[in-house]
Each structure stands twice: as C-alpha cells, then as structure tokens.
Design an enzyme around this catalytic site. Structure first.
Site, short mmCIF file in Angstrom:
data_model
loop_
_atom_site.label_atom_id
_atom_site.label_comp_id
_atom_site.label_asym_id
_atom_site.label_seq_id
_atom_site.Cartn_x
_atom_site.Cartn_y
_atom_site.Cartn_z
N THR A 133 0.82 -1.21 0.00
CA THR A 133 0.00 0.00 0.00
C THR A 133 0.85 1.26 0.00
OG1 THR A 133 -1.73 -1.18 1.23
CG2 THR A 133 -1.82 1.23 1.24
N CYS A 189 -5.55 -9.06 3.53
CA CYS A 189 -4.88 -8.80 2.24
C CYS A 189 -3.46 -8.28 2.43
CB CYS A 189 -5.69 -7.81 1.40
SG CYS A 189 -6.94 -8.62 0.38
N PHE A 190 -3.03 -8.08 3.68
CA PHE A 190 -1.63 -7.81 4.01
C PHE A 190 -1.11 -6.52 3.37
CE2 PHE A 190 -2.60 -12.23 3.00
CZ PHE A 190 -2.73 -12.72 4.29
N CYS A 191 -1.98 -5.50 3.31
CA CYS A 191 -1.60 -4.21 2.71
C CYS A 191 -1.09 -4.38 1.29
CB CYS A 191 -0.55 -3.49 3.58
SG CYS A 191 -1.15 -3.03 5.21
N ASN A 192 -1.69 -5.30 0.55
CA ASN A 192 -1.29 -5.55 -0.83
C ASN A 192 -2.53 -5.95 -1.62
OD1 ASN A 192 -0.17 -6.39 -3.30
ND2 ASN A 192 1.66 -7.24 -2.32
#
Length: 891
Positions: free
Chosen positions: A155, A424-427
């Site tokens: 992100t 979503c793991f900042c992705n």
C-alpha cells in the site's frame, strides 16, 4: 506422497523427503543440531515457549542477547544529542556514522556509492522519494514524467501516486505478467536524447505470496532494455526491499537500484519505528526538498527567505534529531544476527528450507474424497530461494472445495497458540490477482461494510482475503510440524478424534510434533458455582441508572452464598422446561458480569439501568500498560468470582487461594483520577479502584494488574450497526460491553450443539460437556427456553415482561467459547464443532438493545418472565446476510 497422506489423513511427510534430490542441498539450523537449535531458541526467545509464531513477514522477533547487549551499552555510555558539540554528543555522532557504514557493509556497498538516510520506516522512506523526486508535470510542451509501480506492491508504494497526481504526473500500474512478457520481448525503440525522469517501483519480494522478482530488472529498466511503459526518458528504479532483506542478503554492488527503502524491525525485530532510505549517490543530487527542519541547515535567516542546506544528503533530509538511541541499537542487532546465524545467506537457506517443506506438505493434504485441503496462492513451485521467499499464502477449503473464511482459521489457530496473519496484508493488487477479486467486487465489498483489517472474510461466499504464514531466522521445524498438525487435526480429524484440551499455561516446547501431549494444567482453583441471591423484593422509587452509583431504592441485599454449597435455586428448576420446551417462551436464567471477562453472577431478579443490567461489565481488569485483559490472553479471569451486595453497597470478589476482598459500589469523586482506556476501539473514561484490589489481582495472576471502572460522568454511545435505526430520543448507552447492552441465547440452540458435541464420540466415552457448561461458555445475560434451535435469529424485536428490546443481530463468536468457565482450560472442539454446524460464520446468540426505557420507577428483569418475539419480515431460513459485520465477544 499425496496418496499416502490421503489414506492416513494424519501423517506428516518426512522432512528430508520433501526436498528435490536433484536440487542443491540447503542448510537448516545454521550448523546446530536439532537439540542445539531448540536450546538456542529457548535461550534467545524463551518467551515463545508454547507459542508457534508464524508472522515474521509482519515483524520478526528480537533475541534476548541483542536486547541485553544494547541495554548494557546504554548503561555504560552517555549518549547526548548529536547536534550538540559536547563530549557525549560527539560520541553519539561518531557512533551513528559508524552504524551508517555498518548498514552499507551489510548490503555489500560503501559510502562512495550509497547514502543512508534514516527514516521512521520504509513507508516514510517511500513518502520521501515521492515528495523529493524531480517530477516533470504534464503540459503543452511535455508529456511529463511517469510513475510506474508493480500491482504486487505494498500500500505504501501505491500511495505514492497521490503525490504524483497532485502535480499532474501520470501514474501507471503494471501487472507482473505484463513485465515478464516485456522482458521476453526484449528492448523496444527509445529516444536516447529524452531525459524526462521516470520512476519505476517494484518489490524484491512480494509481501503477499513471497515470490521474488528478478533483481536483474533494475539494470534492464535503467539501461532501457526493459520498459514498464512505452515512454521515452530516463528511468530510475526504486526497489522496495523491506520484505526481501528480512531473510536474504542484498548485494547493492551488483544490483544498484537508485532508491532502496528498508525497515530494520523486519530484519531483527528491534528497534521498531526506524528505517532508512538508501539512495545511490548518482541520484541523490536530483532530489528536491522544500521543508527544512532542525539540523538540516548550514545557515538561514528568520526574517528573510535565506536558507543554505547542509552539504550531506543525509543531513539535508533527516529533519530534526534522529532517533539516535534506536540507531545505536542497530549495531547490536547486526552483531547478534551474525553471531547467532553466521549471516543472511544462512538465514535465506534456513527459512526457505522450512517454507519448501511446508509447501510440499500442505500441497499434499487431501480429504478422503480427494479434494485439496488448502488452496495456495503462489507464482512459484518453491524450487529455489532465488525465486521464492519464506512466505506461504493460502486459504483453507472444506471437502466440497468451498473456502473457509480466514477469520475462522485465525480463531482456530489461536486455540493452538499459533500466531499467523490474515487479510490482504496491505497488498490489494496481489490479493485481487490471486483471489480473482475484480475492482467492482472491491467497491461492492466496501459498500457492504468491509474495510482493510476487519474480520469480514466471506461476502456472498467469496473470500475477501487469505491466510499467510511466514518464517524468520528463529523459526524451527517444530513450528512447521505444529502448524501442519493443526491443519490436519482441524480438517482431517475423524468423528472419534478429540483435539487435545490445552491450558493457557502450556509451557512445552513450541511446535512439538505431536499436538496430543503434555498440556500443563492450571493449578487447582475454585470450582465456580453460579451463586444466586435469594428472590428479593426490591421496592421503592428512583432512577436505576448504570452510570450513577447512587441507587435511591433500599433493596433487600442479595446474600453472598457459601462457595462450598451446591446451589439449588428457582432458575435451575425452571431449566427443566428447557428439555422439552413445551410451554410458552420464558426467561430461564439471568446473568450479569460485573467485571468484564470474569465469572458470571447469576440472579433470579435484577434491576435494569440505561446501560443494561445494573452493574453489568462496569469494571474491567487491565495490565500494567492499561490494556484491557480478556480471557483470550488470560483464561484465569473466569476464576475471579464477583458478587454484588446492593444493600451494603459493595462488590465482593473471591478466588481460590485468596482472601475475599470488597470493592465499594460508590464512586469517590473527590479522590477519583480519570484515565482513558479503550474497549473495542471506543475511548472510555475510567478510574482506578485502588492499590488494595490491584495488589490482590496482581498476586492472583502473578503480574501487575489493576481494576478500573467506567466513570459515572462518561457516556459511551452505542454505534449504529446492522442497519438498525434508533428511535428518536433513544440513543443507547453502553457499559464496558463490546457491542450491545444484552446478549440472549436459546437453550434449544445449546441443546443442539450439546448433542453434536457428545454424540460425535463413537467410542462410548464419558460425556465431555454438560448443558450448563456450554451455556456458561457463551456468557449470555438472558437465557430463554426456545422451542427450536436458532429460531432467535429470525426475530426482529422481543418483549420480556414490560421491557421491549430491539434485536440487533447475531453474535459472531471468537475462541473464548473454548474456555471452560469453571476451570479456565481450553478445548478447541467447541469452536470447531460450532464452525462445522453453522457452515459459514460462527454465530451464536443475539444482541439486544432497549428500544425505550422509562426509568422513572425501578425496572427489573426476572426469571420466569414471558418472552414475546416479533419475527422479521421477508426472512427465509436461519442464515443472515454475509455482509453483516459483528464484533467478536471477548468479555
């Protein structure tokens, strides 16, 4: 191998057999034997005993010797502000500069080629580049600069586009497959005379899947042999190395990216909040800076526009005093990492070996019908650490191929004391690509209430995220096998299998291969009975208000019962109706929980206030940092038994091995010091109940604790949730509950779960769960004798006696229901069976809120009161919309 696992359903593949015999042999354990590696882990990370930590991509963990070395340094040396000129300041300045050299050496480069700019982390380093890069805006005479980034980016990389958009610079996302295709096509036609500056950003390692993108792209893009987009100009490359360098060496002498952001806690766990931007010296002069802070100026005037920056690039961009003690801590981090592991190359091989074995084992797991147990999201076959990092991203499937929500997997993992990461793991880009989530679906999910970081894991049956495990330098084969055993036990167990009961005090070796051994037992504690007041005749007038400690009526006191006496109360007799559920719907049990997450206080008749049952969750236990404790972290909270004596205005608290202690119900406003606390993201005003009870709790739990109470002058308003509209003038207020004023459960629902739990044992074993035990686990305020299981999920409103309630929606359960409320022991089977029977969300019980409440005279809830429900309109079946979002019950 897959067939063998399918047949047994419980066998783990051999560690050595998981590796390709034709591939180069990789090292596991840094040369330590298995026993020695366990000893090293116990010595350096003793706090992990009984814990399987698999979120090293989120943050790896510091070693004990690293911290000891750093603190000894601080105790032996005086470090002053490096901007001063005294002796201690000079020591700091020189030490910081030495650390810069150490960082450059770690990445196989020198100060001749790169400059280290300290930042608060890799995100701040990315923001610095976005703001300082020499962008050329699009205009009549220029096509302008291009900002290109791989869609498989964090992100913080994608967020750079907002800076470029503000100055009319085009941002272009590039899919990995498009760049791979461009690489195969070779160089395109370019204009060597065009010097428009462009920036291409990509990760050395995806933080989503762990795929490692070619470092050769750096030189190919810079030289013009590879174009992210067909635009002439001079390309600069930013290599996001934050994930990659946590477990692998990076040679910047061979792969000379222009900008390299990193975060040090990813490498050795401490310090947090410190990163760096490594800038190639050929690109450094191009960076532009507007703001200037302390320490960055060679000279400036306060009254005129005159400013001369420092000549050093690092000094120009490090505004103010850097976190110099944290910088000094880096030296000890590098030293310790080298001493324990022998260097990053060894860490790369060690972590990849674990990841490869896990990948092979997970891929081979099959249900008896041949269906896969997990779906792995990867761009590689885990053939080599050059193409794959120690990250595995997956979703768990049922035997029909349906995805089980990541939130459920996370809750089950926590019961096995396994720490992983979900979402979503900042992705978002990688998440969309691997899970097949379209842009329109992302928008619709947001409209349904889903936001980054929440627990809405399935919407209309489709996943919003996944599960990620990742390995670090201190990970072991024991961790891997414990994780695999968890997947096997929860997905491939037969009906006769019972996962082991574990206590919070489990101190065996983390990740022991067998999950069925040696659960330590919490020391014998008081078997808690629901001790009830006698049926009291509360009379008088006045306002019953939870936010006021003044009760105008003079009630007959509920006596504190003898803890050794077996209870015989009217509500137990009423519980007999539950078995047949033939009569009208009535309240069979009432509970309040004066101290959040502590034992229930059962009553037969109790006053109602504007926050719910009077004194329900008015207090909570916090740790030394003021953070609320729940049974998730401290199961023994259920062994703390509070009793409310309304006549004497006291709460008596008891626990096994402790003398009873009294806490006044009255609030001493003159001696009260308000402190701010948090409950489910809400700020609440509280006050400490004093050192006496603090000492009592600290003795019982063996660590510093405090009892705090919600201030009578503070009003916590309930959030509008579940699409319910508040009636005019009826803004609901809350005590320290998580979400609603009341929680109702139906004994028919309990009986159905009870039957499922106890009939799943085909071997004639003794009944493991009683109806009473199960009902206590769900920590309801109101229990009714419903005629059908889960009929309460069809209700829109209910009346109990003269009181009217709005049904807000179902309670989405967490792992606390696995804790036996009389012993503090865990049993994973409760959550697992409920998860299987409810199929989607693990819902049990319904939230209630007052629709209107006249407190001009005392109001009561009583056992035996008739319950009159109002059905929802146009609702079929028991399942509610998947888009409904509910807070886990942890109180």
């Amino acid at each position: 191998m897959a067939g063998a696992v399918a047949e047994s359903g419980r066998e783990l593949p051999a560690f050595a057999g998981s590796r390709d015999p034709s591939a180069p042999r990789l090292a596991y354990g840094y040369g330590y034997g298995p026993g020695s590696l366990r000893e090293l882990r116990a010595r350096e990370s003793g706090r992990l005993a009984g814990t399987v930590y698999l979120d090293h991509a989120g943050a790896t963990l510091f070693s004990q010797s690293q911290l000891e070395s750093f603190t000894n340094d601080l105790m032996e040396n005086t470090y002053g502000n490096p901007h001063s000129q005294n002796i201690s300041s000079k020591l700091t300045y020189d030490t910081v500069e030495q650390v810069r050299y150490r960082i450059l050496a770690h990445f196989h480069t020198t100060a001749e080629d790169y400059t280290v700019i300290f930042t608060s982390g890799s995100t701040a380093a990315l923001k610095l580049v976005a703001e300082a890069f020499p962008w050329v805006s699009q205009g009549p005479e220029s096509s302008g600069s291009q900002f290109c980034y791989l869609t498989d980016s964090h992100t913080s990389v994608v967020g750079m586009r907002n800076v470029t958009m503000a100055i009319n610079v085009t941002s272009t996302p590039v899919r990995p497959e498009d760049l791979w295709s461009a690489e195969e096509r070779g160089a395109s036609v370019s204009d060597p005379d065009c010097q428009l500056p462009h920036l291409f950003c990509y990760p050395a390692q995806s933080n989503f899947s762990g795929v490692r993108y070619p470092l050769s792209w750096i030189e190919e893009v810079k030289s013009g042999r590879l174009h992210p987009v067909s635009t002439p100009g001079k390309w600069f490359v930013l290599l996001d190395a934050a994930s990659y360098v946590s477990t692998s060496p990076l040679d910047l002498s061979a792969h000379q990216a222009d900008f390299v952001p990193i975060s040090f806690y990813k490498i050795f766990g401490f310090p947090t909040g410190l990163g760096a931007l490594l800038v190639h010296n050929r690109a450094a002069p191009l960076l532009r800076k507007t703001y200037f802070g302390g320490g960055t100026a060679s000279a400036y005037l306060a009254g005129e526009d005159f400013y001369i920056p420092r000549p050093s690039v690092a000094q120009r961009f490090e505004d103010g005093t850097i976190s110099f003690l944290d910088v000094i801590a880096l030296k000890h981090g590098f030293d310790t990492l080298e001493r324990l592991t022998g260097g990053m190359e060894n860490i790369k091989q060690h972590t990849f070996t674990l990841a490869q074995y896990t990948y092979v084992a997970l891929s081979s797991l099959r249900y008896p019908n041949g269906a896969a147990v997990v779906r792995i999201y990867s761009d590689s076959e885990f053939s080599s650490p050059e193409v794959q990092g120690p990250i595995i991203n997956f979703n768990v499937l049922d035997d029909k191929g349906n995805i089980i929500g990541y939130s459920q997997v996370d809750k089950m993992a926590s019961l096995y004391n396994i720490h992983l990461r979900t979402g979503c793991f900042c992705n978002t880009g990688a998440c969309q690509r691997h899970l097949g989530i379209s842009n329109e679906m992302v928008r619709k999910n947001f409209q349904a209430g889903h936001v980054c970081g929440d627990n809405m894991d399935l919407i209309d049956g489709q996943p919003t995220g996944s599960v990620r495990i990742s390995f670090g330098y201190m990970s072991t084969l024991d961790d891997v096998q414990a994780f695999l055993r968890f997947i096997i036990d929860t997905r491939l167990h037969s009906s006769g299998d019972w996962p082991v009961s574990q206590t919070h005090a489990d101190t065996r070796e983390a990740g022991a291969p067998s999950a069925e051994s040696q659960a330590d037992v919490i020391p014998a504690v008081m078997g808690r009975h629901s001790l009830l007041p006698q049926e009291d005749a509360l009379t008088g007038s006045g306002v019953w208000n939870n936010s006021s400690t003044t009760v105008n009526a003079v009630p007959v006191a509920p006596p504190v019962c003898d803890v050794a006496r077996t209870q015989q109360i009217p509500s137990e007799k009423a519980a007999g109706v539950l078995q047949g559920a033939l009569g009208p719907l009535v309240v069979t049990n009432l509970y309040l929980y004066p101290i959040k997450s502590c034992a229930a206080f059962e009553v037969t008749r109790w006053p109602v206030g504007n926050q719910g049952l009077l004194y329900d969750r008015s207090w909570m236990v916090v740790n030394h940092n003021g953070v609320c404790l729940s049974q998730k972290q401290e199961p023994r909270l259920c062994l703390i038994q509070p009793f409310i004596d309304l006549q004497q205005r006291i709460m008596v608290i008891k626990a096994k091995g402790m003398e009873p202690i009294e806490v006044p119900l009255e609030e001493n406003s003159e001696q009260t010091q308000i402190r701010h606390s948090r409950v489910c993201a809400d700020r609440v005003n509280t006050y400490d109940c004093g050192e006496k009870i603090s000492s009592w709790l600290s003795t019982f739990f063996g660590r510093p604790c405090h009892l705090i109470r919600q201030s009578s002058n503070f009003q916590r308003n309930a959030k509008k949730k579940h699409g319910k509209d508040q009636l005019p003038g009826t803004m609901a207020t809350l005590s320290l509950v998580n979400e609603a004023q009341y929680l109702l459960i139906n004994t028919s629902s309990i009986l159905e779960l009870h039957q499922q739990l106890n009939t799943s044992d085909e071997n004639g074993k003794q009944e493991l769960f009683s109806v009473k035990d199960l009902s206590l686990r769900f920590r309801a305020n109101i229990i009714i004798n419903g005629k059908r299981a889960f009929e309460e999920e069809k209700w829109d409103e209910i009346s109990i006696g003269s009181l009217h309630f709005q049904v807000l929606g179902p309670c989405h359960r967490c792992q606390m229901i696995c804790i036996d409320q009389q012993t503090g022991q865990r049993n994973q089977h409760v959550f697992q069976k409920l998860s299987e029977s409810r199929e989607t969300k693990v819902n049990f019980g319904m939230y209630l809120m007052h629709t209107s409440l006249d407190l001009s005279s005392p109001c009561f809830l009583s056992v035996g009161s008739q319950v009159l429900p109002v059905l929802k309109q146009n609702v079929e079946g028991h399942d509610l919309p998947a888009s409904e979002k509910h807070q886990d019950v942890t109180s």
